[in-house]
Design an enzyme around this catalytic site. Sequence first.
Site, PDB file in Angstrom:
ATOM      1  N   CYS A 101      26.038  49.338  57.039  1.00 48.16           N
ATOM      2  CA  CYS A 101      25.991  50.802  57.199  1.00 48.16           C
ATOM      3  C   CYS A 101      27.372  51.364  56.912  1.00 48.16           C
ATOM      4  O   CYS A 101      27.784  51.390  55.759  1.00 48.16           O
ATOM      5  CB  CYS A 101      25.432  51.212  58.563  1.00 48.16           C
ATOM      6  SG  CYS A 101      26.088  50.346  60.002  1.00 48.16           S
ATOM      7  N   SER A 102      28.102  51.768  57.939  1.00 52.38           N
ATOM      8  CA  SER A 102      29.413  52.378  57.675  1.00 52.38           C
ATOM      9  C   SER A 102      30.279  52.355  58.923  1.00 52.38           C
ATOM     10  O   SER A 102      30.996  53.308  59.186  1.00 52.38           O
ATOM     11  CB  SER A 102      29.228  53.811  57.203  1.00 52.38           C
ATOM     12  OG  SER A 102      28.462  54.503  58.177  1.00 52.38           O
TER      13      SER A 102
END
Lengths: 204, 94, 102
Positions: A101-102
């Site tokens: 994801c991040s």
Amino acid sequence: MNLLETDSAALLAAVRRVLIAKGVLTDAEIADRIAKTEQASPALGARMVAKGWLEPDYRALLLEDGTKAAETLGIMIRGAPPLGVLENTPLVHNLVVCTLCSCYPRAVLGYPPFWFKSAAYRARAVRDPRGVLAEWGTLLPDNVRVRVVDSTADYRWMVLPQRPAGTEGWDEAQLAAIVREGDMIGVTVPDGARLREKTLYPER
Amino acid sequence: MTGFAAGTAVRVRDDWPETRGPVHIRTPHYLRGMRGEVVRPLGAFPNPEDLAFARTAPVIPLYHVRFDQPSIWGEGRSGDEVVVEIFEHWLEPV
Amino acid sequence: MDKDLFRAHHDLGGVSKFLCEPIDKEPHILTDFDREVDAIRQVLAAKKLMTTDELRRGIEAIPEEDYHRLSYYQRWIRSITDNMLRRGVVTEAELRAALEGQ
């Protein structure tokens, strides 16, 4: 039509309106949260790095417990995931990515930059880290190992870069001023060293 | 909990729950079946696989695990490594 | 075995189709939309109405084509909506009424 496929701006307005109408949240809470979030920026992480360069005890605390090291400087981590700090050495260079994801150390660096969230960075950093570094003009000597840290779960990771040569005698504020966002993720190294690299390899 | 000490040789389970239905997992696909070494325990956290579905989540030990980077991809620079947080139920001793 | 065949589409580490894509290093200024979505997620988390992993699950549930077409915070508002519906914090009827009233 599937409700979730509604235009994003309209969806936000509708969700917000319903949540507020039902008393789940308020305009003031949203505004307050935006204001608090904007207080975090790479300047916070840079202060930690500079202090770590100057004070061996603080450097030890950074590496042992990044959360405590941040809170020592009044940076609020409570409610956020624990912070881990990865030390660059003459033989190891750390590069942080989140392939799933991040995940980003927002408490000490602020909002993640666009590139960190991009599919290209997420795909390439674990497989071609030296190619990724080259896109930033970061060229490592052959004897330096790259350690890619894929941030997958409950920690957030920041890099403690090496203090560049030519900064002897600088105070904490001067040192913090040369530490950038990318230095603390590992795509770049602080300016002094980068300038030296450019002097050695002007064609790059 | 068995617990893996720093330096323990481990293997990531070669399991693919995402092929069997809706799941949320934090073990990247490129590590399935790969051998690594525990760098250090990172504490214990509620299992994200349950949290993601708002289910009661048991607390599970989490480890930082190191992998040889070129072995994963069959390319890359010798000595480079990838270090990843992995939950204990995804690890088996070698 | 080609692991690429079995991965979920958000699981991007080392994925071949992005290996030749240059990284866009330009700064992208956040919009009011972005900041607002980000803040709503934080408020909902603080009120224990949505965990980080529920947000992630909702993002991962977005079909691949949309996942890559939508911006970062466009994915988030979809996931937030999805999770509020799942938890019953809001209903589909309430959302449709609010959309029609715009």
